[in-house]
Design an enzyme around this catalytic site. Structure first.
Site, PDB file in Angstrom:
ATOM      1  CB  CYS A  40      -0.923   0.006   1.155  1.00 24.34           C
ATOM      2  SG  CYS A  40      -1.910  -1.183   1.275  1.00 24.34           S
ATOM      3  CB  ALA A  42      -4.248   6.204   1.918  1.00 26.36           C
TER       4      ALA A  42
END
Length: 314
Positions: free
Chosen positions: A196, A218
């Site tokens: 991520c 996020a």
């Protein structure tokens, strides 16, 4: 931190309702940036408690090049358990209750939640006590630590991106190539979760070291508070080793989202008032960034509001 509360408020007011891989659904925006002056205090949430020791042990896990949750469990860190557990329950070796979509089902069905929690506890115990089992089912694939410390080349060699980065900051601080990437397309299919926070870059000016992170995905309520603290800590550790002061941490996000089952928690957090930021305290003993232990890193003056619990989407 006002910057973070502004992000939550912005997404609530301007975000787009979207489906997602987990089936939970999100309110999402694309392209958002926050800046934190690290001279003003350590950027960790004060409107809810963030377990800093978990931030520390996860970062040290990355720095060691580790990709197995056993180290984390040995430090009472459970933040990666679900992804390892998911791999196990999908395997032929798993003989317990059906765990299909265990995250969503545990949230919606109290009876199933008890069954799931019991299976998870058995899984964690086996990881800690059975090395062979841990080697097989504690592994998450070539995620962050592996890419940072042992990026595999087409020639069969490995690149220690982080060690190379630190050396370059020392010898060529004006370089625009002070970059570490965790996004390796060849390895993505075999990762429990693709990175991520996928790429970060350092910048040296006026005797200060700044870091910018690009985060493709996020999770604002659960993930981003950890990410901010983790990369701020990384910046401090590297600055200490190379003899620089800390500058800014710049957090650039691609898909910044609030999960639909976090909205009430977000509203609770937005009703709170930020407090003074704490100071980071580092032991003088470790010679390099790779020598730190959890006990070498602490916060002074961290007095946050109580934690706000929220379900994780896997």
């Amino acid at each position: 931190m006002k910057q973070y509360l502004d992000l939550e408020k912005y997404v609530l007011e301007n975000g787009t309702q979207k489906g997602d891989r987990t089936g939970t659904g999100t309110i999402s925006t694309f392209g958002y940036q926050m800046r934190f002056d690290l001279q003003e205090g350590f950027p960790i949430m004060t409107t809810k408690r963030v377990p800093f020791k978990l931030v520390v042990s996860e970062l040290l896990w990355f720095l060691h090049g580790d990709t197995n949750i056993r180290y984390l469990l040995q430090h009472n860190n459970n933040i990666w358990n679900e992804w390892a557990f998911e791999r196990f329950v999908k395997s032929d070796d798993y003989k317990g209750e059906d765990m299909t979509d265990f995250g969503l089902r545990a949230e919606r069905d109290p009876a199933f939640k008890e069954v799931y929690q019991a299976e998870m506890e058995k899984f964690k115990t086996r990881i800690l006590e059975d090395e062979a089992f841990a080697n097989k089912y504690g592994e998450l694939g070539n995620i962050y630590g592996k890419q940072w410390r042992e990026w595999k080349t087409s020639q069969g060699e490995t690149i220690d991106q982080l060690a190379d980065l630190i050396e370059m900051i020392k010898t060529n601080p004006n370089s625009r190539r002070l970059i570490v990437s965790a996004w390796n397309p060849e390895d993505i299919p075999n990762m429990a979760l693709p990175p991520c926070h996928s790429l970060f870059q350092f910048y040296v000016a006026d005797g200060k070291l700044s870091c910018q992170l690009y985060q493709r995905s996020a999770d604002i309520f659960l993930g981003v508070p950890f990410n901010i603290a983790s990369y701020a800590l990384l910046t401090h550790l590297i600055a200490r080793e190379v003899g620089l002061e800390v500058g800014e941490f710049i957090h650039t996000m691609g898909d910044a989202h609030l999960y639909n089952n976090h909205i009430e928690q977000v509203k609770e957090q937005l009703s709170r008032t930020p407090h003074k930021l704490p100071k980071l305290v580092l032991s003088d003993k470790p010679a390099t960034i790779f020598d730190f232990d959890v006990a070498d890193i602490s916060l002074d003056g961290y007095n946050p509001d109580p934690a706000i619990k929220a379900p994780i989407s896997v």
